[in-house]
Design a protein around this motif. Structure first.
Motif, PDB file in Angstrom:
ATOM      1  N   SER A  31       0.824  -1.206   0.000  1.00 40.17           N
ATOM      2  CA  SER A  31       0.000   0.000   0.000  1.00 40.17           C
ATOM      3  C   SER A  31       0.861   1.260   0.000  1.00 40.17           C
ATOM      4  N   SER A  32       1.901   1.268   0.822  1.00 40.96           N
ATOM      5  CA  SER A  32       2.776   2.431   0.894  1.00 40.96           C
ATOM      6  C   SER A  32       3.543   2.624  -0.406  1.00 40.96           C
ATOM      7  N   MET A  33       4.025   1.528  -0.991  1.00 38.56           N
ATOM      8  CA  MET A  33       4.754   1.621  -2.260  1.00 38.56           C
ATOM      9  C   MET A  33       3.848   2.131  -3.376  1.00 38.56           C
ATOM     10  N   LEU A  34       2.601   1.667  -3.411  1.00 35.02           N
ATOM     11  CA  LEU A  34       1.672   2.123  -4.436  1.00 35.02           C
ATOM     12  C   LEU A  34       1.427   3.630  -4.310  1.00 35.02           C
ATOM     13  N   GLN A  35       1.343   4.114  -3.081  1.00 39.40           N
ATOM     14  CA  GLN A  35       1.144   5.548  -2.865  1.00 39.40           C
ATOM     15  C   GLN A  35       2.345   6.341  -3.365  1.00 39.40           C
ATOM     16  N   LEU A  36       3.544   5.883  -3.013  1.00 41.51           N
ATOM     17  CA  LEU A  36       4.760   6.560  -3.465  1.00 41.51           C
ATOM     18  C   LEU A  36       4.870   6.505  -4.986  1.00 41.51           C
ATOM     19  N   LYS A  37       4.535   5.358  -5.558  1.00 46.27           N
ATOM     20  CA  LYS A  37       4.614   5.198  -7.016  1.00 46.27           C
ATOM     21  C   LYS A  37       3.671   6.175  -7.713  1.00 46.27           C
ATOM     22  N   GLY A  38       2.454   6.315  -7.189  1.00 40.50           N
ATOM     23  CA  GLY A  38       1.483   7.208  -7.802  1.00 40.50           C
ATOM     24  C   GLY A  38       1.870   8.666  -7.732  1.00 40.50           C
ATOM     25  N   LEU A  39       2.592   9.047  -6.689  1.00 50.20           N
ATOM     26  CA  LEU A  39       2.922  10.457  -6.471  1.00 50.20           C
ATOM     27  C   LEU A  39       4.275  10.873  -7.027  1.00 50.20           C
ATOM     28  N   TYR A  40       5.261   9.962  -7.004  1.00 55.76           N
ATOM     29  CA  TYR A  40       6.635  10.394  -7.243  1.00 55.76           C
ATOM     30  C   TYR A  40       7.370   9.614  -8.331  1.00 55.76           C
ATOM     31  N   LEU A  41       6.675   8.745  -9.039  1.00 58.03           N
ATOM     32  CA  LEU A  41       7.289   8.016 -10.141  1.00 58.03           C
ATOM     33  C   LEU A  41       6.638   8.417 -11.453  1.00 58.03           C
ATOM     34  N   SER A  42       7.390   8.308 -12.533  1.00 64.88           N
ATOM     35  CA  SER A  42       6.835   8.583 -13.849  1.00 64.88           C
ATOM     36  C   SER A  42       5.772   7.544 -14.179  1.00 64.88           C
ATOM     37  N   GLY A  47      11.145   6.292 -13.912  1.00 65.07           N
ATOM     38  CA  GLY A  47      11.771   7.500 -13.384  1.00 65.07           C
ATOM     39  C   GLY A  47      11.263   7.798 -11.989  1.00 65.07           C
ATOM     40  N   VAL A  48      12.151   8.253 -11.095  1.00 63.22           N
ATOM     41  CA  VAL A  48      11.808   8.485  -9.693  1.00 63.22           C
ATOM     42  C   VAL A  48      12.217   9.915  -9.301  1.00 63.22           C
ATOM     43  N   ASP A  49      11.308  10.614  -8.641  1.00 65.62           N
ATOM     44  CA  ASP A  49      11.628  11.952  -8.131  1.00 65.62           C
ATOM     45  C   ASP A  49      12.147  11.806  -6.707  1.00 65.62           C
ATOM     46  N   TYR A  50      13.444  11.481  -6.586  1.00 60.50           N
ATOM     47  CA  TYR A  50      14.030  11.194  -5.274  1.00 60.50           C
ATOM     48  C   TYR A  50      13.986  12.401  -4.351  1.00 60.50           C
ATOM     49  N   GLY A  51      14.161  13.605  -4.908  1.00 62.82           N
ATOM     50  CA  GLY A  51      14.148  14.811  -4.082  1.00 62.82           C
ATOM     51  C   GLY A  51      12.817  15.027  -3.395  1.00 62.82           C
ATOM     52  N   ARG A  52      11.724  14.902  -4.135  1.00 63.78           N
ATOM     53  CA  ARG A  52      10.397  15.095  -3.560  1.00 63.78           C
ATOM     54  C   ARG A  52      10.039  13.979  -2.593  1.00 63.78           C
ATOM     55  N   ILE A  53      10.443  12.755  -2.904  1.00 63.56           N
ATOM     56  CA  ILE A  53      10.183  11.653  -1.980  1.00 63.56           C
ATOM     57  C   ILE A  53      10.838  11.939  -0.627  1.00 63.56           C
ATOM     58  N   LYS A  54      12.070  12.396  -0.654  1.00 65.60           N
ATOM     59  CA  LYS A  54      12.838  12.601   0.578  1.00 65.60           C
ATOM     60  C   LYS A  54      12.141  13.561   1.525  1.00 65.60           C
ATOM     61  N   GLU A  55      11.439  14.548   0.988  1.00 67.06           N
ATOM     62  CA  GLU A  55      10.796  15.569   1.814  1.00 67.06           C
ATOM     63  C   GLU A  55       9.333  15.267   2.103  1.00 67.06           C
ATOM     64  N   SER A  56       8.843  14.118   1.681  1.00 64.23           N
ATOM     65  CA  SER A  56       7.409  13.866   1.747  1.00 64.23           C
ATOM     66  C   SER A  56       6.972  13.174   3.039  1.00 64.23           C
ATOM     67  N   GLU A  57       5.731  13.440   3.417  1.00 66.29           N
ATOM     68  CA  GLU A  57       5.124  12.750   4.548  1.00 66.29           C
ATOM     69  C   GLU A  57       4.881  11.285   4.214  1.00 66.29           C
ATOM     70  N   GLU A  58       4.607  11.018   2.955  1.00 68.54           N
ATOM     71  CA  GLU A  58       4.369   9.637   2.530  1.00 68.54           C
ATOM     72  C   GLU A  58       5.610   8.777   2.770  1.00 68.54           C
ATOM     73  N   PHE A  59       6.788   9.350   2.527  1.00 64.34           N
ATOM     74  CA  PHE A  59       8.008   8.574   2.743  1.00 64.34           C
ATOM     75  C   PHE A  59       8.292   8.414   4.232  1.00 64.34           C
TER      76      PHE A  59
END
Length: 276
Positions: A31-42, A47-59
């Protein structure tokens, strides 16, 4: 990265502290991976937006789930398909976690010395690196490509019991190493694993296998070179395996009529970080 870095170590290192079921923690992880994938992956998963993931509440929430991996009893009430899906997901999420936690994200994953050997989770008291999960567990304790003779886990290694008993070459197209040439990132569940692995393999082969009938040449990803023995013992067996995952396999089957006259080439592997 010269020493092993355990990214979920806050609940203890090397000591099993519970017995939570793999299924329950696996669902949270998916569930957590699907959320991250939907928000921060192409959209294509490459492609992964590592910068935005690092600052996110989801991460931050994902980090808390990763801590619960220390309590999982991998063998408790789980079958082989559940363990396979679980460890594919753990491998991919650990890769992302390791890159997000890097002090400085390099241009290439190869610049992170020992990344696959030293990036680890504590899973049920067992310290498992990316290499341990891929070669020791998912590849059924086969040797690392750099060592063609020595199984990753020795016969006395307690982690040996975690190894899958049946090897599935399709896992190579489900595991993501953080490079641009890696397969797309997906999230896997045990009840849909067969279809998902077939889809991942077909998707990768459609992009990475090029057949030139006129010149009797087949161009492949270097994954097929590094893990040649995972697909067969001969070129014919390798290409026959690949043919099963091509939408149109008439050209490759035509070439297989005279395998002695086929030229195999391998594409350069793009090790640049798969960042957006």
């Amino acid at each position: 990265m010269s020493e092993r870095k355990i990214l979920n170590e806050s609940m203890g290192v090397g000591v099993s502290v519970g017995g939570a079921s793999l299924e329950s923690i696996g669902i949270q992880l998916q569930s957590s991976m699907l959320q991250l994938k939907g928000l921060y992956l192409s959209p294509d998963g490459r492609g992964v937006d590592y910068g935005r993931i690092k600052e996110s509440e989801e991460f931050n929430r994902y980090r808390e789930i990763a801590k619960t991996l220390t309590t999982v009893d991998v063998m408790k009430e789980s079958n082989e398909e559940q363990r396979k899906a679980f460890f594919i997901n753990v491998y991919n999420s650990l890769t992302i976690h390791g890159l997000v936690d890097a002090d400085v994200l390099p241009s290439s994953v190869l610049e992170m010395k020992g990344f696959w050997r030293n990036t680890c989770y504590n899973i049920g008291g067992y310290i498992l690196s990316l290499d341990d999960i891929e070669h020791g567990i998912l590849r059924c304790n086969r040797p690392h490509p750099s060592d063609e003779t020595t199984p990753l886990f020795s016969s006395t290694d307690e982690r040996l019991k975690l190894s899958l008993s049946s090897f599935d070459p399709r896992l190579h197209f489900a595991l993501v190493c953080g490079a641009k040439s890696c397969p797309a990132i997906q999230v896997y569940s045990a009840n849909k694993l067969e279809r998902a692995l077939n889809g991942a393999t077909r998707n990768f082969c459609s992009q990475e296998v090029v057949i030139d009938v006129a010149n009797r040449k087949v161009t492949l990803s270097k994954l097929f070179l590094w893990y040649f023995k995972d697909f067969g013992s001969t070129v014919e067996e390798l290409l026959a395996w690949v043919s099963n995952y091509l939408d149109d396999n008439k050209d490759i089957n035509y070439l297989l009529n005279d395998v002695s006259n086929i030229n195999i080439e391998y594409k350069d592997y793009d090790w640049l970080i798969n960042k957006l």
